[in-house]
Structures are given as C-alpha cells and as structure tokens.
Write a protein that holds these residues in place. Structure first.
Motif, PDB file in Angstrom:
ATOM      1  N   ARG A  13      -6.454   9.840   3.465  1.00 42.58           N
ATOM      2  CA  ARG A  13      -5.653   8.784   4.086  1.00 42.58           C
ATOM      3  C   ARG A  13      -5.572   7.563   3.161  1.00 42.58           C
ATOM      4  O   ARG A  13      -4.510   6.974   2.981  1.00 42.58           O
ATOM      5  CB  ARG A  13      -6.275   8.402   5.423  1.00 42.58           C
ATOM      6  N   ALA A  68      -3.182   8.280   0.302  1.00 45.25           N
ATOM      7  CA  ALA A  68      -1.782   8.217   0.728  1.00 45.25           C
ATOM      8  C   ALA A  68      -1.319   6.774   0.893  1.00 45.25           C
ATOM      9  O   ALA A  68      -0.214   6.412   0.470  1.00 45.25           O
ATOM     10  CB  ALA A  68      -1.605   8.985   2.041  1.00 45.25           C
ATOM     11  N   GLU A  69      -2.167   5.941   1.487  1.00 44.78           N
ATOM     12  CA  GLU A  69      -1.794   4.539   1.685  1.00 44.78           C
ATOM     13  C   GLU A  69      -1.627   3.828   0.343  1.00 44.78           C
ATOM     14  O   GLU A  69      -0.653   3.105   0.124  1.00 44.78           O
ATOM     15  CB  GLU A  69      -2.863   3.831   2.528  1.00 44.78           C
ATOM     16  N   ARG A  71      -9.345  -1.623   8.538  1.00 46.87           N
ATOM     17  CA  ARG A  71      -8.387  -0.524   8.576  1.00 46.87           C
ATOM     18  C   ARG A  71      -7.222  -0.798   9.517  1.00 46.87           C
ATOM     19  O   ARG A  71      -6.199  -0.112   9.449  1.00 46.87           O
ATOM     20  CB  ARG A  71      -9.113   0.762   8.959  1.00 46.87           C
ATOM     21  N   SER A  96      -6.421  -1.750   3.962  1.00 49.85           N
ATOM     22  CA  SER A  96      -6.584  -0.586   4.820  1.00 49.85           C
ATOM     23  C   SER A  96      -7.029   0.615   3.987  1.00 49.85           C
ATOM     24  O   SER A  96      -7.888   1.401   4.413  1.00 49.85           O
ATOM     25  CB  SER A  96      -5.273  -0.278   5.548  1.00 49.85           C
ATOM     26  N   SER A  97      -6.461   0.768   2.792  1.00 47.80           N
ATOM     27  CA  SER A  97      -6.858   1.847   1.894  1.00 47.80           C
ATOM     28  C   SER A  97      -8.306   1.663   1.439  1.00 47.80           C
ATOM     29  O   SER A  97      -9.113   2.599   1.475  1.00 47.80           O
ATOM     30  CB  SER A  97      -5.928   1.897   0.678  1.00 47.80           C
ATOM     31  N   ALA A 103     -10.640   2.598   4.320  1.00 49.59           N
ATOM     32  CA  ALA A 103     -10.780   4.030   4.579  1.00 49.59           C
ATOM     33  C   ALA A 103     -11.674   4.696   3.536  1.00 49.59           C
ATOM     34  O   ALA A 103     -12.543   5.515   3.872  1.00 49.59           O
ATOM     35  CB  ALA A 103      -9.412   4.691   4.603  1.00 49.59           C
ATOM     36  N   VAL A 130     -11.141  13.501   4.784  1.00 47.11           N
ATOM     37  CA  VAL A 130     -10.010  13.102   5.630  1.00 47.11           C
ATOM     38  C   VAL A 130      -9.687  11.627   5.399  1.00 47.11           C
ATOM     39  O   VAL A 130      -8.530  11.235   5.215  1.00 47.11           O
ATOM     40  CB  VAL A 130     -10.324  13.353   7.118  1.00 47.11           C
ATOM     41  N   LEU A 131     -10.722  10.798   5.381  1.00 43.92           N
ATOM     42  CA  LEU A 131     -10.520   9.362   5.180  1.00 43.92           C
ATOM     43  C   LEU A 131     -10.069   9.055   3.759  1.00 43.92           C
ATOM     44  O   LEU A 131      -9.198   8.204   3.539  1.00 43.92           O
ATOM     45  CB  LEU A 131     -11.817   8.610   5.498  1.00 43.92           C
TER      46      LEU A 131
END
Length: 339
Positions: free
Chosen positions: A101, A104-105, A68, A75-76, A79, A97-98
């Motif tokens: 994220r 979004a990434e 991450r 990173s996506s 998460a 939440v993760l």
C-alpha cells in the motif's frame, strides 16, 4: 521560586518540539520518554518512529493511525513504518500488505511529480518576465517542491526496501533481490539531482536488507561488505539507533568466520548500547543472536568491549525479559506458520 518552576515546566515551543522528536527518531536521544505531543502528520510519524524504536508498539500504532489518515507522502511513510513494526516481530505476511500500500501511494506521487517539475519550470519562466521581487518567491516555491520530491522518493524507497525484507522473511530471495535493485536504481537517479546526503537513511536500510539477504543465501563475504557499508553510512548519519542496528547486522555477518569471538564481542556491545538507550527491540535481537552463538544459560562468558573485561551474560534471560516488555507494550509476536 514559583516563577522558576513555571519556566521549568513550560511546554516546548514548536521548534523545540520538532527538534526533540527528530533527535528521538533519528538522532542522539532515541530513548527519550515521555515525548512531546505531535502537531501534524510529520511529527506524528516522528513520534511513531521513536516509540517503535523503544518497543512501545501500541503507542506507535496509535500515532501511525493518525498519520495514515492524512493521505499523501505521510500516509505512505506511515504504512511502511507500521509494516516495519510488524516485521520486527515476525509478521512478514501482514507487513507486505502495508508495504504494498505504501509503495502504491508513493508510486502515484512519483508519477505526478514529473508533471510538477514541468509546472515548476513554467512558473519560473513566467516569473522571470516579472519584477525582481518575484525571484525570492520563485526560489521558495522551488525549495518546497524539491523537498516534496525528495520525500516522495524516500517514501517509495522505504516501501520498496520494506517489501524486499518482507519477501526475504518468507524465503523469496529472488523477489527480495529484484526489489533491492529497483530501490538502488531509484536512489541513484534521485541522488544525481538531490545529492547523496538527501537519502542516507534509505541507503542504510538498503545495506541492512542487502546484508540480511546475503546471509540467507549463505554468502558471508557479501554480507560483511553490505554490513560494513551500513556501519560506514550510520557513522555519518548521526542516529544512535541506526548505528546500533548497523553493528547488529555486522555482528550477524561475522558469524560466518571460523572464530565466533568477534561476532559475540560485537553483539555484546550492541546489547549494552541498546540497553543504555532503552532500545528494547534491538536489545532483544542482540540477545537472540548471542543466545544462538552460545552465550545462553550454559555458556555465557563474553568480553565487555568498553571495560575490557570478561563478564557473565545470560543472553537467554535477557531475551525473555525483553520479550515480556515488548508484549507489555503492545508488541504481537507472530508464529512461523503465520508469518
């Protein structure tokens, strides 16, 4: 003799290391341990996936912390994978939440990939005006870019399916259904360019959550249809873990039948295979299902499908044993009020 021992203990080559990690994460050796050290975010992610499948939660989280911090598509993936570890043990709220994220990434990368495609066309046009030797280089650029596009869609779908499962775990069936529809549409569009084989894992996960959503809605016919689709896809995917999980989902879908025998038989088979391959979280989940169906301390006779015999199975004891192992490996069960 010393020379023979040295060869036997030689560290794996980079290609061997990658192959071992792929086989542990998505192949024929999900219980492999210890695993070779990772080099780069993709291998960190593969290690995390394999370790998570074995119920080694603390070790998996350590690998994901490295992933991450790299940014971009890995990173996506990192998460959404950490979210799945939380969700397995009831942490749907924290998982959302993760997954958000991760979505979004991956979403920002999907937006930029459109301009990448246009740029790739421009590069091809310019290169076509140059010497023939540029053709091979142009082909390589296109291959790398196409792989990146596939990874971005895969990461986005992992996050969207995860968010759907998070919503399902909190009783938000309409939100779950909407996210599954968006994921299916994204896969339809991507497969028209990259082919169906590029996203088999995402299709399996979509079928899993679709079946679970149907179960939550009490629609056992639709649940069996989705579960059968997952089993069919997993059969051709080559991942033992995905095959075992798909059969677990199918066994749950069979609980809607008047006779619970088929569900119990399949769940017992899942339990045995999960134990064989050291997939502790799936073993725990199968024991939970069997215990709920009556294969607990007071009613534990199930049929061993491979041996064709009836045997006693204390599913409640297996469930508790697996839970103890999971806690010892860093798993954190979440109470219903906190999920």
């Amino acid at each position: 003799m010393a020379h023979s021992d040295a060869r036997r203990h030689t560290a794996p080559t980079p290609s061997d290391r990658h192959a071992i990690l792929v086989a542990a994460a998505f192949g024929s050796s999900p219980g492999a341990h210890p695993l070779p050290a990772a080099h780069g975010p993709e291998q960190n992610w593969l290690r995390a996936v394999a370790l998570g499948g074995q119920g080694r939660y603390a070790a998996a989280r350590a690998e994901l912390a490295r992933v991450r911090g790299t940014g971009g598509v890995w990173s996506s993936f990192g998460a959404s994978t950490e979210a799945s570890l939380l969700r397995q043990l009831g942490g749907h709220r924290a998982a959302a939440v993760l997954d958000g994220r991760a979505l979004a990434e991956a979403g920002s990368l999907r937006t930029s990939s459109g301009s990448t495609v246009a740029a790739r066309r421009d590069v091809g046009t310019v290169a076509a005006r140059r010497d023939v030797g540029t053709v091979a280089a142009r082909r390589d650029v296109g291959t790398v870019a196409a792989r990146r596009d596939v990874d971005v869609v895969a990461a986005w779908c992992d996050a969207a399916t995860g968010l759907a499962a998070d919503a399902l775990g909190r009783g938000r069936l309409a939100v779950c259904g909407s996210l599954l529809d968006r994921c299916a549409a994204a896969l339809d569009a991507a497969e028209s360019e990259s082919g169906e084989k590029a996203f088999v894992r995402q299709r399996i996960r979509l079928a899993w959550v679709g079946a679970e959503s149907a179960l939550a809605a009490g629609d056992f016919t639709r649940a069996r249809s989705r579960a059968d689709r997952a089993v069919e896809l997993a059969d051709g995917f080559g991942s033992i873990r995905h095959a075992v999980k798909s059969d677990l989902v199918r066994s749950a879908s069979l609980t809607g039948l008047p006779d619970h025998g088929p569900a119990m038989d399949l769940a017992a088979d899942v339990l045995a295979r999960a134990e064989e391959h050291e997939l502790i979280p799936l073993q725990w989940a199968a024991a939970m299902l069997l215990d709920g169906l009556g294969a607990g301390r007071d009613a534990g006779r199930v049929r061993d499908l491979d041996a064709g015999r009836v045997r006693d199975l204390d599913a409640g004891r297996v469930r508790d044993f697996c839970a103890t192992v999971i806690r010892g490996r860093g798993g954190r069960f979440v109470t219903l009020s906190a999920c």
